[in-house]
Design an enzyme around this catalytic site. Structure first.
Site, mmCIF file in Angstrom:
data_model
loop_
_atom_site.group_PDB
_atom_site.id
_atom_site.type_symbol
_atom_site.label_atom_id
_atom_site.label_comp_id
_atom_site.label_asym_id
_atom_site.label_seq_id
_atom_site.Cartn_x
_atom_site.Cartn_y
_atom_site.Cartn_z
ATOM 1 N N ALA A 156 1.025 16.617 32.255
ATOM 2 C CA ALA A 156 0.506 17.121 30.981
ATOM 3 C C ALA A 156 0.332 18.636 31.021
ATOM 4 C CB ALA A 156 -0.816 16.443 30.646
ATOM 5 N N TYR A 157 -0.176 19.132 32.129
ATOM 6 C CA TYR A 157 -0.371 20.579 32.278
ATOM 7 C C TYR A 157 0.972 21.300 32.280
ATOM 8 C CZ TYR A 157 -1.755 25.016 34.442
ATOM 9 O OH TYR A 157 -1.950 26.348 34.724
ATOM 10 N N ALA A 158 1.933 20.810 33.057
ATOM 11 C CA ALA A 158 3.247 21.444 33.118
ATOM 12 C C ALA A 158 3.939 21.400 31.761
ATOM 13 C CB ALA A 158 4.105 20.771 34.187
#
Length: 248
Positions: A156-158
């Site tokens: 999700a962060y990437a």
């Protein structure tokens, strides 16, 4: 638009300037002669510590808060920079969040929160900065080397930082003719609370040893790139600069 007459007149807004890379960036730009507006999301005391450190070293700084994804709050932030310091020359957008979990376990509310802060926040802040920044200025966003490293748990962060890179590269071309550079800095593992929180020491040591330099990055390592993009790097535009000691 008018350009500032000297380096001392230049003004930077640093989002997420209350700690970690943001604080290091604010302090470095102040040493380089910028007046710095130090943004914070929720921790005013830490932002004031950054301001105090800058002022103790002879620089000019002011703290101001707000949700980066809220256009009204961010409009007020940029209004403050213009009112107190006379304009805007550089945006350093470090603010972001990094909840981690495997894709199959991450709840959608957390996913939405990551995208709101990291993607919408970048869009809002970049939009306002692009409308106000003086000719000869720079917009510096923050991505991550995880977009290349593909570390499990970071999906999700990437994904959010992949969107930040797309915004960065397109905005650089949309600002054609204004002598404004737009780039993204993509740190690797860096010894900040955002990275270290929740990780056992054995894992931290393993990550550090895997780097060709056999250590984690420091906030000061990352701000070398920020200072470069904010100052002399006038022919670097529309790029993602990986600052990770050779990790990717």
């Amino acid at each position: 638009m008018n350009q500032p007459t000297d380096q001392a007149a230049r003004v930077a807004v640093v989002t997420g300037g209350s700690g970690g890379i943001g604080r290091a960036a604010a302090e470095r730009l102040a040493r380089d002669g910028f007046a710095v507006l130090v943004h914070y999301a929720g921790n005013r005391a830490r932002a004031e510590e950054t301001v105090a450190a800058i002022e103790a070293a002879g620089g000019r700084a002011l703290a101001a808060g707000g949700d980066v994804a809220d256009e009204t709050a961010m409009t007020e932030l940029f209004d403050t920079a213009e009112r107190e310091f006379g304009g805007l020359d550089v945006l350093v957008h470090t603010a972001g969040i990094m909840p981690l979990a495997p894709l199959t376990e991450l709840d959608l509310d957390t996913f939405d929160r990551i995208q709101r802060t990291n993607v919408r926040g970048t869009f809002v802040v970049d939009q306002l900065a692009a409308r106000r920044i003086r000719d000869g200025g720079a917009i510096i966003n923050f991505s991550t080397s995880v977009t290349r490293l593909q570390i499990p748990g970071y999906s999700a962060y990437a994904a959010s930082k992949g969107a930040v890179e797309a915004i960065t590269l397109i905005l650089a071309r949309e600002l054609r003719g204004r002598d404004i550079t737009v780039n993204a800095v993509a740190p690797g593992p860096t010894a900040t609370p955002l990275f270290l929180d929740g990780k056992p020491q054995a894992l931290v040591d393993q990550i550090a040893d895997a780097n060709p330099m056999q250590r984690l990055g420091t906030p000061e390592d990352i701000t070398e790139a920020v200072a470069f993009l904010a100052g002399p790097a006038r022919w670097v535009n529309g790029q993602v600069l990986y600052v990770n000691g050779g990790a990717a």
